[in-house]
Design a protein around this motif. Structure first.
Motif, PDB file in Angstrom:
ATOM      1  N   LYS A  72       0.837  -1.205   0.000  1.00 23.02           N
ATOM      2  CA  LYS A  72       0.000   0.000   0.000  1.00 23.02           C
ATOM      3  C   LYS A  72       0.871   1.254   0.000  1.00 23.02           C
ATOM      4  CE  LYS A  72      -4.082  -1.879   2.294  1.00 23.02           C
ATOM      5  NZ  LYS A  72      -4.904  -1.840   3.522  1.00 23.02           N
ATOM      6  N   GLU A  73       1.933   1.243   0.801  1.00 18.18           N
ATOM      7  CA  GLU A  73       2.843   2.395   0.853  1.00 18.18           C
ATOM      8  C   GLU A  73       3.553   2.601  -0.493  1.00 18.18           C
ATOM      9  OE1 GLU A  73       3.303   4.728   3.219  1.00 18.18           O
ATOM     10  OE2 GLU A  73       1.618   3.755   4.223  1.00 18.18           O
ATOM     11  N   LEU A  74       3.922   1.499  -1.136  1.00 23.91           N
ATOM     12  CA  LEU A  74       4.556   1.620  -2.453  1.00 23.91           C
ATOM     13  C   LEU A  74       3.593   2.224  -3.464  1.00 23.91           C
ATOM     14  CD1 LEU A  74       6.590  -1.707  -2.792  1.00 23.91           C
ATOM     15  CD2 LEU A  74       7.487   0.623  -2.594  1.00 23.91           C
ATOM     16  N   LYS A  75       2.332   1.840  -3.360  1.00 24.00           N
ATOM     17  CA  LYS A  75       1.329   2.380  -4.272  1.00 24.00           C
ATOM     18  C   LYS A  75       1.160   3.881  -4.038  1.00 24.00           C
ATOM     19  CE  LYS A  75      -3.273   1.453  -6.021  1.00 24.00           C
ATOM     20  NZ  LYS A  75      -4.488   0.638  -5.878  1.00 24.00           N
ATOM     21  N   LYS A  76       1.137   4.292  -2.761  1.00 28.05           N
ATOM     22  CA  LYS A  76       1.042   5.720  -2.436  1.00 28.05           C
ATOM     23  C   LYS A  76       2.292   6.468  -2.906  1.00 28.05           C
ATOM     24  CE  LYS A  76      -1.771   5.275   1.721  1.00 28.05           C
ATOM     25  NZ  LYS A  76      -1.762   5.417   3.187  1.00 28.05           N
ATOM     26  N   GLY A  77       3.440   5.829  -2.762  1.00 30.19           N
ATOM     27  CA  GLY A  77       4.704   6.458  -3.150  1.00 30.19           C
ATOM     28  C   GLY A  77       4.881   6.590  -4.649  1.00 30.19           C
ATOM     29  N   GLY A  78       4.056   5.885  -5.416  1.00 31.15           N
ATOM     30  CA  GLY A  78       4.142   5.972  -6.880  1.00 31.15           C
ATOM     31  C   GLY A  78       3.908   7.381  -7.396  1.00 31.15           C
ATOM     32  N   PHE A  79       3.062   8.144  -6.695  1.00 31.12           N
ATOM     33  CA  PHE A  79       2.809   9.529  -7.094  1.00 31.12           C
ATOM     34  C   PHE A  79       4.074  10.372  -6.955  1.00 31.12           C
ATOM     35  CE2 PHE A  79       1.596  13.883  -5.881  1.00 31.12           C
ATOM     36  CZ  PHE A  79       0.982  14.271  -7.061  1.00 31.12           C
ATOM     37  N   GLY A  80       4.784  10.190  -5.846  1.00 28.21           N
ATOM     38  CA  GLY A  80       6.038  10.929  -5.635  1.00 28.21           C
ATOM     39  C   GLY A  80       7.091  10.557  -6.667  1.00 28.21           C
ATOM     40  N   PHE A  81       7.118   9.267  -7.013  1.00 36.73           N
ATOM     41  CA  PHE A  81       8.065   8.814  -8.027  1.00 36.73           C
ATOM     42  C   PHE A  81       7.764   9.465  -9.371  1.00 36.73           C
ATOM     43  CE2 PHE A  81       9.238   5.789 -11.380  1.00 36.73           C
ATOM     44  CZ  PHE A  81      10.592   5.678 -11.128  1.00 36.73           C
ATOM     45  N   MET A  82       6.492   9.500  -9.745  1.00 37.98           N
ATOM     46  CA  MET A  82       6.115  10.126 -11.025  1.00 37.98           C
ATOM     47  C   MET A  82       6.435  11.619 -11.018  1.00 37.98           C
ATOM     48  SD  MET A  82       5.344   7.827 -13.070  1.00 37.98           S
ATOM     49  CE  MET A  82       4.859   8.896 -14.390  1.00 37.98           C
ATOM     50  N   LYS A  83       6.274  12.245  -9.864  1.00 38.62           N
ATOM     51  CA  LYS A  83       6.611  13.672  -9.751  1.00 38.62           C
ATOM     52  C   LYS A  83       8.110  13.881  -9.978  1.00 38.62           C
ATOM     53  CE  LYS A  83       5.838  17.558  -6.622  1.00 38.62           C
ATOM     54  NZ  LYS A  83       5.224  18.476  -7.538  1.00 38.62           N
ATOM     55  N   GLN A  84       8.934  12.982  -9.442  1.00 37.27           N
ATOM     56  CA  GLN A  84      10.379  13.076  -9.654  1.00 37.27           C
ATOM     57  C   GLN A  84      10.724  12.877 -11.136  1.00 37.27           C
ATOM     58  OE1 GLN A  84      12.321  10.266  -7.086  1.00 37.27           O
ATOM     59  NE2 GLN A  84      12.149  11.573  -5.285  1.00 37.27           N
ATOM     60  N   VAL A  85      10.048  11.934 -11.778  1.00 30.29           N
ATOM     61  CA  VAL A  85      10.289  11.699 -13.208  1.00 30.29           C
ATOM     62  C   VAL A  85       9.907  12.935 -14.013  1.00 30.29           C
ATOM     63  CG1 VAL A  85       9.554  10.343 -15.209  1.00 30.29           C
ATOM     64  CG2 VAL A  85      10.068   9.183 -13.062  1.00 30.29           C
ATOM     65  N   GLU A  86       8.776  13.545 -13.695  1.00 31.00           N
ATOM     66  CA  GLU A  86       8.352  14.762 -14.399  1.00 31.00           C
ATOM     67  C   GLU A  86       9.334  15.909 -14.163  1.00 31.00           C
ATOM     68  OE1 GLU A  86       4.378  15.452 -13.055  1.00 31.00           O
ATOM     69  OE2 GLU A  86       3.574  13.743 -14.183  1.00 31.00           O
ATOM     70  N   GLU A  87       9.841  16.005 -12.953  1.00 27.87           N
ATOM     71  CA  GLU A  87      10.827  17.048 -12.634  1.00 27.87           C
ATOM     72  C   GLU A  87      12.100  16.852 -13.462  1.00 27.87           C
ATOM     73  OE1 GLU A  87      13.293  18.674  -8.733  1.00 27.87           O
ATOM     74  OE2 GLU A  87      11.599  17.311  -8.456  1.00 27.87           O
ATOM     75  N   LEU A  88      12.546  15.605 -13.569  1.00 27.64           N
ATOM     76  CA  LEU A  88      13.729  15.310 -14.385  1.00 27.64           C
ATOM     77  C   LEU A  88      13.453  15.623 -15.854  1.00 27.64           C
ATOM     78  CD1 LEU A  88      16.578  14.157 -14.757  1.00 27.64           C
ATOM     79  CD2 LEU A  88      15.528  11.884 -14.927  1.00 27.64           C
ATOM     80  N   GLU A  89      12.279  15.241 -16.341  1.00 30.64           N
ATOM     81  CA  GLU A  89      11.915  15.509 -17.729  1.00 30.64           C
ATOM     82  C   GLU A  89      11.913  17.009 -18.014  1.00 30.64           C
ATOM     83  OE1 GLU A  89       8.249  14.467 -20.809  1.00 30.64           O
ATOM     84  OE2 GLU A  89       7.988  14.174 -18.662  1.00 30.64           O
ATOM     85  N   GLU A  90      11.356  17.785 -17.090  1.00 28.92           N
ATOM     86  CA  GLU A  90      11.326  19.236 -17.253  1.00 28.92           C
ATOM     87  C   GLU A  90      12.742  19.813 -17.268  1.00 28.92           C
ATOM     88  OE1 GLU A  90       9.791  23.160 -14.786  1.00 28.92           O
ATOM     89  OE2 GLU A  90       8.897  21.214 -14.362  1.00 28.92           O
ATOM     90  N   HIS A  91      13.579  19.311 -16.386  1.00 37.29           N
ATOM     91  CA  HIS A  91      14.948  19.834 -16.325  1.00 37.29           C
ATOM     92  C   HIS A  91      15.738  19.471 -17.590  1.00 37.29           C
ATOM     93  CE1 HIS A  91      18.059  21.876 -14.137  1.00 37.29           C
ATOM     94  NE2 HIS A  91      18.906  20.991 -14.631  1.00 37.29           N
ATOM     95  N   VAL A  92      15.516  18.276 -18.124  1.00 36.94           N
ATOM     96  CA  VAL A  92      16.181  17.890 -19.376  1.00 36.94           C
ATOM     97  C   VAL A  92      15.740  18.836 -20.485  1.00 36.94           C
ATOM     98  CG1 VAL A  92      16.282  16.102 -21.156  1.00 36.94           C
ATOM     99  CG2 VAL A  92      16.566  15.476 -18.767  1.00 36.94           C
TER     100      VAL A  92
END
Length: 129
Positions: free
Chosen positions: A87-107
């Motif tokens: 359940k915690e991993l599922k909740k943490g998936g949102f934070g992971f996607m936010k990090q991916v989007e942040e990296l994509e924006e910075h690239v």
């Protein structure tokens, strides 16, 4: 030969010498300006690449953590704790996607900066030539 040298006009020679010195100093000033622009661009790109490296490192750490948690859950199949971890991993998936989007924006921003730096270099080269 001595009297011939003394009779040479000094002012025109002095003016030519000063013109050559002025041209050299103007040339060196342009080179210095170009080096300053290149140094600023290099500094900015270096900082951008450093930031991207840190973002990728954070993502890699997050992936390794998630893999360890999944392995833990697979080892303890029927445990109540495993379901909580999932359940915690599922909740943490949102934070992971936010990090991916942040990296994509910075690239994207880094690519824009590279294009801007290329345009400045081309501009400097064309004004120098």
């Amino acid at each position: 030969m001595g009297p011939a040298l003394i009779s040479l006009p000094v002012k025109p020679l002095k003016k030519k010498f000063l013109d050559i010195r002025f041209l050299k100093s103007e040339f060196l000033r342009k080179i210095r300006e170009q080096l300053d622009v290149a140094a600023k661009g290099t500094y900015i790109l270096n900082r951008d690449f450093d930031t991207m490296s840190r973002l990728v490192s954070r993502l890699q750490d997050e992936i390794e953590h998630n893999n360890a948690m999944i392995k833990f859950c697979l080892d303890r199949r029927e445990d109540k704790l495993s379901f909580q971890v999932l359940k915690e991993l599922k909740k943490g998936g949102f934070g992971f996607m936010k990090q991916v989007e942040e990296l994509e924006e910075h690239v994207y921003l880094c690519l824009v900066t590279i294009n801007r730096a290329r345009a400045l270099v081309i501009k400097e080269i064309s004004t120098f030539a």
